[in-house]
Design an enzyme around this catalytic site. Sequence first.
Site, PDB file in Angstrom:
ATOM      1  N   ASP A 154       0.860  -1.184   0.000  1.00  0.00           N
ATOM      2  CA  ASP A 154       0.000   0.000   0.000  1.00  0.00           C
ATOM      3  C   ASP A 154       0.893   1.229   0.000  1.00  0.00           C
ATOM      4  O   ASP A 154       2.018   1.170  -0.469  1.00  0.00           O
ATOM      5  CB  ASP A 154      -0.960  -0.029   1.192  1.00  0.00           C
ATOM      6  CG  ASP A 154      -2.275   0.688   0.908  1.00  0.00           C
ATOM      7  OD1 ASP A 154      -2.213   1.876   0.561  1.00  0.00           O
ATOM      8  OD2 ASP A 154      -3.344   0.083   1.025  1.00  0.00           O
ATOM      9  N   ASP A 155       0.389   2.357   0.512  1.00  0.00           N
ATOM     10  CA  ASP A 155       1.188   3.580   0.501  1.00  0.00           C
ATOM     11  C   ASP A 155       2.498   3.388   1.248  1.00  0.00           C
ATOM     12  O   ASP A 155       2.522   2.817   2.347  1.00  0.00           O
ATOM     13  CB  ASP A 155       0.420   4.723   1.166  1.00  0.00           C
ATOM     14  CG  ASP A 155      -0.821   5.135   0.385  1.00  0.00           C
ATOM     15  OD1 ASP A 155      -0.763   5.126  -0.855  1.00  0.00           O
ATOM     16  OD2 ASP A 155      -1.832   5.469   1.015  1.00  0.00           O
ATOM     17  N   GLY A 191       4.456  -0.507  -4.125  1.00  0.00           N
ATOM     18  CA  GLY A 191       3.575   0.184  -3.207  1.00  0.00           C
ATOM     19  C   GLY A 191       2.719   1.168  -3.968  1.00  0.00           C
ATOM     20  O   GLY A 191       2.703   1.175  -5.203  1.00  0.00           O
ATOM     21  N   HIS A 192       2.018   2.010  -3.240  1.00  0.00           N
ATOM     22  CA  HIS A 192       1.101   2.961  -3.870  1.00  0.00           C
ATOM     23  C   HIS A 192       1.667   4.374  -3.910  1.00  0.00           C
ATOM     24  O   HIS A 192       0.944   5.313  -4.207  1.00  0.00           O
ATOM     25  CB  HIS A 192      -0.240   2.973  -3.125  1.00  0.00           C
ATOM     26  CG  HIS A 192      -1.020   1.709  -3.295  1.00  0.00           C
ATOM     27  ND1 HIS A 192      -2.275   1.544  -2.772  1.00  0.00           N
ATOM     28  CD2 HIS A 192      -0.726   0.546  -3.928  1.00  0.00           C
ATOM     29  CE1 HIS A 192      -2.726   0.330  -3.060  1.00  0.00           C
ATOM     30  NE2 HIS A 192      -1.785  -0.293  -3.752  1.00  0.00           N
ATOM     31  N   GLY A 193       2.944   4.542  -3.581  1.00  0.00           N
ATOM     32  CA  GLY A 193       3.536   5.861  -3.626  1.00  0.00           C
ATOM     33  C   GLY A 193       3.410   6.598  -2.303  1.00  0.00           C
ATOM     34  O   GLY A 193       3.290   6.002  -1.237  1.00  0.00           O
TER      35      GLY A 193
END
Length: 371
Positions: free
Chosen positions: A231-232, A253-255
């Site tokens: 995730d983030d 990941g999501h940044g």
Amino acid sequence: MQGFVVYLLLLMGSIFELSVVKCARSKGSDSGTSTTFDVTKFGAIGNGKTDDAKAFTSAWEAACNKGLGTSKITVPSGKTFLVSAIKFAGPCKSRSITFEILGTIVAVPKQAWGKGGGDGDAWILFHQVQGLSVVGNGKGVFDGQGASWWPRERKNDSPTALRFSHCDNLSVSGLKHMNSQKNHISINGCNHANISNLHITAPGTSPNTDGIDISSSTNLSIQDCVMATGDDCIAINGGTSGVKISRITCGPGHGISIGSLGKNGKHEEVERILVENCTFIKTQNGVRIKSWQDGAVKVSGVKYIGVRGTTVAKDATIDLKCSKTVPCTDIEFSNINIKSVGGHADSAKAKCTNAQGTARSCTPPIHCVKT
């Protein structure tokens, strides 16, 4: 006779001066003493099978209640300590506490959850501890054994691995975090924190395994970390201001994200966020701001400087979704180079909704922020 009086006065002065020095030394030693508490001296086994939570709690109580001076709890190297849910609570009498982790701390499996002393939504919780340092010198490991939790994480009832709640003047450094049940690290209601040299990993498919999740906190520095999660890498939530994020390597990941904010019309603010000299490696997103359109959300003073790397985004690599009620203001992009890869090389673009600011030297071009 006069000579004897002079001698007596000099002698009394010397005795008084010596007494003052001894008193000062005594006070200084009381306030400057440091005591180390080894968890194995409190009964921790470290065989990876026996629950050592009670021993950790006993060591914490001894360090927290020591009194004047500073305390250090050490988790020795070469051992694996199985620990059920646990809460380390303050305020403490010690001026500051260092929690030194040189070995591995591993969570009990999901089926054994709820038998420890935690508060339910965190595996390891530090609450209201001022002047806390959690350090690992590159050797300490937190292993959340998250794989047993992930199939049910869609219900969002898994615990955060490591939570800091209302811990001012916090320092966390030199640790490895792996396979969290949900977020690896959560920082809530903390003022003045320095987070550095962490290595955070979980499979790219693991749900909601944010690297660092921040809310209602001020004056944070996060630097020199490697994060590869599902995730983030870093998520910034409402009530947060004054955060500097630098030299972070993120991916998968999501940044790095701000939000989501303003759900169900909630009023939330995020301001003074700096993201600089960070690198993305095949993240699902680049940088983004997420707000519910009906929320009373204020996002201001956010700067992205020297951000580079690659994403596998099919749509926008930069995505700013700001509230229509209160636009994002003073958003700055400078020297950005984020490219899409993995068959989406031509899809790199920026999207903005209700965002005001400036952009220069950016790839992809960011024409959607408006002054």
